[in-house]
Design a protein around this motif. Structure first.
Motif, short mmCIF file in Angstrom:
data_model
loop_
_atom_site.label_atom_id
_atom_site.label_comp_id
_atom_site.label_asym_id
_atom_site.label_seq_id
_atom_site.Cartn_x
_atom_site.Cartn_y
_atom_site.Cartn_z
N GLY A 1 0.81 -1.21 0.00
CA GLY A 1 0.00 0.00 0.00
C GLY A 1 0.84 1.25 0.00
N PRO A 2 0.24 2.38 -0.37
CA PRO A 2 1.00 3.62 -0.52
C PRO A 2 1.49 4.21 0.79
CG PRO A 2 -1.34 4.02 -0.81
CD PRO A 2 -1.17 2.54 -0.75
N VAL A 3 0.94 3.78 1.92
CA VAL A 3 1.38 4.37 3.19
C VAL A 3 2.25 3.41 4.01
CG1 VAL A 3 -0.57 5.94 3.33
CG2 VAL A 3 -0.79 3.65 4.30
N THR A 4 2.72 2.34 3.37
CA THR A 4 3.61 1.42 4.07
C THR A 4 4.92 2.11 4.43
OG1 THR A 4 2.68 -0.47 2.89
CG2 THR A 4 4.82 -0.79 3.93
N LEU A 5 5.31 2.00 5.69
CA LEU A 5 6.58 2.55 6.17
C LEU A 5 7.44 1.40 6.70
CD1 LEU A 5 5.33 5.62 8.25
CD2 LEU A 5 6.10 5.61 5.88
N THR A 6 8.58 1.18 6.08
CA THR A 6 9.49 0.15 6.57
C THR A 6 10.38 0.77 7.64
OG1 THR A 6 9.46 -1.00 4.46
CG2 THR A 6 11.29 -1.50 5.93
N LEU A 7 9.97 0.62 8.88
CA LEU A 7 10.69 1.24 9.99
C LEU A 7 11.09 0.19 11.02
CD1 LEU A 7 8.48 4.43 10.50
CD2 LEU A 7 10.61 4.23 9.24
N ASP A 8 11.34 -1.02 10.53
CA ASP A 8 11.83 -2.07 11.41
C ASP A 8 13.30 -2.32 11.09
OD1 ASP A 8 11.52 -3.09 8.90
OD2 ASP A 8 10.52 -4.94 9.54
N VAL A 9 13.94 -3.11 11.90
CA VAL A 9 15.31 -3.53 11.62
C VAL A 9 15.35 -5.04 11.72
CG1 VAL A 9 16.29 -1.38 12.50
CG2 VAL A 9 16.10 -3.34 14.02
N PRO A 10 16.30 -5.69 11.03
CA PRO A 10 16.38 -7.15 11.10
C PRO A 10 16.55 -7.64 12.53
CG PRO A 10 17.75 -6.31 9.33
CD PRO A 10 17.30 -5.12 10.12
#
Length: 276
Positions: free
Chosen positions: A251-260
């Protein structure tokens, strides 16, 4: 008189003006003025962030850079740290915006000319974005250049973390973080989409830095969506993005703000309401 600033920034690719776009310069200064408001709420009481599209800029912007420069700042009212009135000041170049920041004399936003520590931090990523752009524009270019720059930044952050500091200069966000964090985040998202590039897991200090920054509310509020970051580079490279390589198809508001999980701190350091 406390300041009221309106900041006009580039909006997202789909022209939904309720979201921030992926212009790195806009993101840098959105972060910087958010840090300023957090550090000096008595001087900067109101900061309005207004996304717009270059094709249809608000009437107030049409005489400034023809809607091509980002961002544009208007000081609606207010005085600087010396009590000098700044009302009706307009800034539409980076030099003018930097000058406006200087007028608040916030120690968290001192530039390299006023802070040895800031200068040292900025040297650690001076060529990072240039190397990234060269890498993403050329499908035949290897990743050695961008990896060297990331390693240099990782080494600097490692020295800071040995001192017990979470960020590039201090234990709170400073100007250096406002400059480098959007760049690293773009490398993470666009690098994966266009070149299947991942920041190596062994750059542990860089990953821990990202985790600390992702826990800052002012970064989360200012961060463009993954899809907007990918679309920002579509016209800058002949390479077609692999949307499935990232989470952008969600989706357009997906934010990848995690870390492995391999590099995540356990448990993460607790942050206050403002992330400090």
């Amino acid at each position: 008189m406390a300041a009221h600033i309106e900041m006009y920034i580039r909006g997202p690719y789909d022209k939904v003006n309720t979201r921030t776009g992926a212009c790195p310069t806009c993101h840098e200064y959105t972060l910087a003025f958010s840090v300023l408001q957090e550090a000096m709420p008595n001087l900067l009481t109101t900061l309005d962030i207004v996304p717009f599209t270059p094709e249809n800029p608000p009437p107030i912007l049409k005489e400034y850079g023809n809607g091509k420069r980002f961002p544009v700042l208007f000081v609606k009212e207010g005085k600087d740290s010396k009590g000098i009135d700044m009302s009706n000041t307009v800034c539409d170049t980076t030099d003018e915006i930097e000058g406006l920041l200087d007028r608040f004399n916030c120690t968290r936003l001192h530039g390299r000319r006023d802070s040895v520590e800031e200068a040292e931090a900025e040297k650690a990523f001076d060529s990072l974005y240039v190397k990234f752009m060269a890498y993403i524009k050329n499908p035949d270019k290897d990743a050695k250049g961008i990896l060297r720059e990331l390693m240099k930044l990782n080494e600097h952050l490692g020295r800071q973390q040995e001192k017990g500091l979470r960020f590039a200069v201090e234990d709170h966000l400073t100007l250096a973080d406002c400059y480098v964090l959007p760049k690293v985040h773009h490398i993470r998202i666009a690098g994966k989409a266009y070149r299947d590039f991942d920041i190596p897991l062994d750059l542990i200090h860089l990953w821990r830095y990202l985790e600390n920054c992702y826990n800052q509310k002012i970064f989360v509020r200012s961060c463009p969506a993954d899809k907007d970051i990918v679309e920002f580079y579509r016209a800058k490279t002949p390479i077609k993005p692999n949307m499935e390589a990232t989470k952008v198809m969600l989706g357009p508001v997906t934010l990848t703000l995690d870390v492995p999980a391999e590099v995540a701190q356990h448990p993460p350091r607790e942050n206050g309401e403002n992330g400090d």
